[in-house]
Design an enzyme around this catalytic site. Structure first.
Site, PDB file in Angstrom:
ATOM      1  N   GLU A   1       1.969   4.834   6.534  1.00 39.09           N
ATOM      2  CA  GLU A   1       1.028   4.307   7.514  1.00 39.09           C
ATOM      3  C   GLU A   1       0.236   3.178   6.850  1.00 39.09           C
ATOM      4  OE1 GLU A   1      -2.862   5.778  10.053  1.00 39.09           O
ATOM      5  OE2 GLU A   1      -2.638   6.193   7.912  1.00 39.09           O
TER       6      GLU A   1
ATOM      7  N   ARG B   1       5.476  11.627   6.503  1.00 38.47           N
ATOM      8  CA  ARG B   1       4.630  10.492   6.872  1.00 38.47           C
ATOM      9  C   ARG B   1       3.529  10.387   5.824  1.00 38.47           C
ATOM     10  NH1 ARG B   1      -0.501   9.986   8.824  1.00 38.47           N
ATOM     11  NH2 ARG B   1      -0.965   8.166  10.117  1.00 38.47           N
TER      12      ARG B   1
ATOM     13  N   HIS C   1      -6.588  11.020  -1.134  1.00 38.27           N
ATOM     14  CA  HIS C   1      -7.926  11.544  -1.382  1.00 38.27           C
ATOM     15  C   HIS C   1      -7.967  13.053  -1.157  1.00 38.27           C
ATOM     16  CE1 HIS C   1      -7.641  10.396   2.921  1.00 38.27           C
ATOM     17  NE2 HIS C   1      -8.116  11.625   3.074  1.00 38.27           N
TER      18      HIS C   1
ATOM     19  N   LYS D   1      -1.780   2.562   2.872  1.00 38.53           N
ATOM     20  CA  LYS D   1      -2.445   1.295   2.574  1.00 38.53           C
ATOM     21  C   LYS D   1      -3.434   1.442   1.419  1.00 38.53           C
ATOM     22  CE  LYS D   1      -5.200  -2.104   5.216  1.00 38.53           C
ATOM     23  NZ  LYS D   1      -5.689  -2.374   6.593  1.00 38.53           N
ATOM     24  N   HIS D   2      -3.987   2.644   1.257  1.00 38.30           N
ATOM     25  CA  HIS D   2      -5.008   2.889   0.242  1.00 38.30           C
ATOM     26  C   HIS D   2      -4.432   3.358  -1.087  1.00 38.30           C
ATOM     27  CE1 HIS D   2      -8.418   2.382   2.988  1.00 38.30           C
ATOM     28  NE2 HIS D   2      -7.619   2.913   3.901  1.00 38.30           N
TER      29      HIS D   2
ATOM     30  N   ASP E   1       0.151   9.408   4.928  1.00 35.29           N
ATOM     31  CA  ASP E   1      -1.109   8.990   5.535  1.00 35.29           C
ATOM     32  C   ASP E   1      -1.845   8.047   4.590  1.00 35.29           C
ATOM     33  OD1 ASP E   1      -3.326   9.435   7.575  1.00 35.29           O
ATOM     34  OD2 ASP E   1      -4.335  10.014   5.716  1.00 35.29           O
TER      35      ASP E   1
ATOM     36  N   GLY F   1      -1.273  -7.278  12.949  1.00 36.94           N
ATOM     37  CA  GLY F   1      -0.185  -8.103  13.452  1.00 36.94           C
ATOM     38  C   GLY F   1       0.919  -8.276  12.432  1.00 36.94           C
TER      39      GLY F   1
ATOM     40  N   HIS G   1      -2.149   8.188  16.635  1.00 31.56           N
ATOM     41  CA  HIS G   1      -3.311   9.079  16.765  1.00 31.56           C
ATOM     42  C   HIS G   1      -4.628   8.370  16.466  1.00 31.56           C
ATOM     43  CE1 HIS G   1      -3.025   9.576  12.330  1.00 31.56           C
ATOM     44  NE2 HIS G   1      -4.307   9.851  12.409  1.00 31.56           N
TER      45      HIS G   1
END
Length: 474
Positions: free
Chosen positions: A245, A216, A110, A221-222, A218, A250, A316
């Site tokens: 990330e 990394r 984004h 998942k999106h 960020d 779980g 974080h």
């Protein structure tokens, strides 16, 4: 028997491979602060450091919030509250002198939410474009790539605006906007189109040219897997450690794992935050699950495979977002978790430190994680990890509250999470005459070894107080 770590002995062993380097997450540190502490960071055993997003984001003489670093305005210059491109270059150069790799946090899902001041989707906005023009010499000097007289992205580079409502619907999560709800329109979500991928790859290549060795991703998942796959071609991945990330609650039995993390693991070769292992560790130390859960969590679907796992005791997001605060461990439990993570075989440990962004204090009333990177016990655990990497891990004792395992022929890790002290007799092979010395690497308050000589028939007894741990080398 000694109580100090033998650094001379450590230096004679091979350095850890990239696959096992301990990463320091210097969360929201100014680049100059990283530079100033480069030697101390290296002395503590870290071989890589992850810094907050090096791009253009809003900054002010009065300071800004950490989350504003995760709202990009432009990729073509580094210009934010933490420093500029020149500060970043200097940091990379100094770290390289100390044999430390730099990893960059990358925000590609984004752009910044600037709906409060404009309705268009041109990035950067017209005011920033004007600043580029008015201070052309300066911005050209910190430019990474591209033509600063033109926007990086326009409305055609964004998906239709709607806030995510069902966080268990992969299509919504990967096509909707991250929003705080209510009237907040959320963060404008980028499309996976030719222009977006081209500009994002130019940015990654520019950072690689400066000397960045890891990324990394960020909010991975999106992002759609197609987008991630197109970005991470051979030109980008060559010589670079990349991990995403993808927050889950779980391991393999959890819905979020199956919806988001499992497809990522199946369709990419990239690393990922080991949230399955984190929740396993959290259950053991915070919820009184048995130490048996830590023997081989991968076999139970409760951890990622060693080669792809980024392991941690805190990230974080956990202390800085109300929704995750129940996952903050006590100071003692966090130390026990780090002992396990740094003592075990597998994964790349990530150690979190900040500048008190959360406001959470430790038992002494001081900021909880400000000095976490420079804690003497942490440094000794990292050195143990660096020496013992690639050595096989064998469980030698386990009860509900006690876990003892060896690393090769010379390392022992013992963790007592219980509320009562434990006396543990070391196995016979660690009491043989040819082992003339035990080097005590970790000695939490109250941990003792007895007797002082290995020549007695009684052997060596490790005395572990309640909620304590020890790492030993023989």
């Amino acid at each position: 028997m000694t109580s100090l770590f033998n650094t001379e002995y450590a230096s004679t062993l091979s350095a850890p491979s990239v696959a096992t380097n301990v990463i320091l997450h210097a969360f929201d540190w100014p680049y100059s602060k990283v530079t100033e502490n480069a030697k101390a960071i290296a002395d503590n055993g870290y071989k890589a450091i992850l810094v907050s997003p090096p791009l253009k984001s809003f900054h002010s003489k009065d300071g800004t919030q950490w989350w504003q670093r995760y709202q990009p305005q432009d990729y073509r210059v580094i210009d934010n509250q933490l420093g500029n491109t020149n500060d970043f270059r200097t940091m990379v150069e100094i770290l390289s002198l100390h044999d430390i790799d730099i990893y960059a946090d990358i925000v590609f899902n984004h752009m910044a939410n600037e709906s409060h001041e404009r309705s268009d989707l041109n990035y950067p906005n017209s005011n920033i474009i004007s600043q580029y023009k008015d201070k052309r010499e300066y911005f050209d000097s910190i430019k990474l790539f591209g033509d600063l007289s033109q926007p990086l992205f326009s409305k055609d580079d964004f998906l239709s605006a709607f806030p995510i409502k069902d966080w268990k619907d992969p299509w919504q999560v990967q096509h909707g906007r991250i929003s705080s709800g209510g009237s907040d329109p959320g963060l404008p979500t980028l499309k996976n189109n030719e222009n977006v991928v081209k500009k994002q790859k130019l940015y990654l290549k520019a950072l690689k040219k400066i000397g960045v060795k890891g990324f990394r991703i960020d909010a991975a998942k999106h992002m759609t897997l197609d987008h991630i796959q197109e970005l991470c071609d051979e030109d980008i991945t060559d010589g670079i450690h990349i991990f995403g990330e993808i927050i889950t609650d779980g391991g393999a039995t959890k819905e979020e794992y199956e919806l988001f993390l499992q497809p990522y693991l199946e369709k990419t070769t990239l690393g990922a935050y080991d949230f399955p292992l984190f929740h396993t560790v959290l259950d053991v130390f915070n919820k009184n699950a048995s130490m048996a859960s830590l023997i081989n969590p991968y076999s139970l679907g409760s951890a990622l495979e060693n080669q792809r796992a980024i392991t941690f005791a805190i990230t974080h997001d956990i202390p800085n977002n109300d929704v995750f605060l129940d996952q903050v461990m006590s100071e003692k439990n966090e130390q026990l978790a780090y002992c396990y993570i740094l003592g075990r075989d597998g994964g790349v440990p990530l150690i979190y430190t900040d500048l008190d962004t959360s406001g959470i204090k430790n038992s002494r009333g001081k900021p909880r994680w400000c000095e976490a990177w420079n804690d003497p016990i942490m440094a000794k655990m990292i050195h143990f990890h660096n020496i013992m990497h690639c050595q096989p891990m064998v469980i030698i004792e386990q009860t509900l509250d006690l876990l003892v395992f060896s690393r090769g022929h010379s390392g022992i890790v013992a963790i007592n999470k219980g509320k009562t002290a434990v006396c543990y007799k070391l196995p016979a092979k660690y009491s043989e005459q040819d082992h003339t010395e035990i080097k005590e690497v970790i000695n939490m308050e109250g941990v003792k070894l007895s007797p002082p000589s290995l020549s007695t028939e009684a052997g060596v007894i490790l005395q572990l107080p309640a909620q304590s741990c020890a790492m030993l080398m023989v």
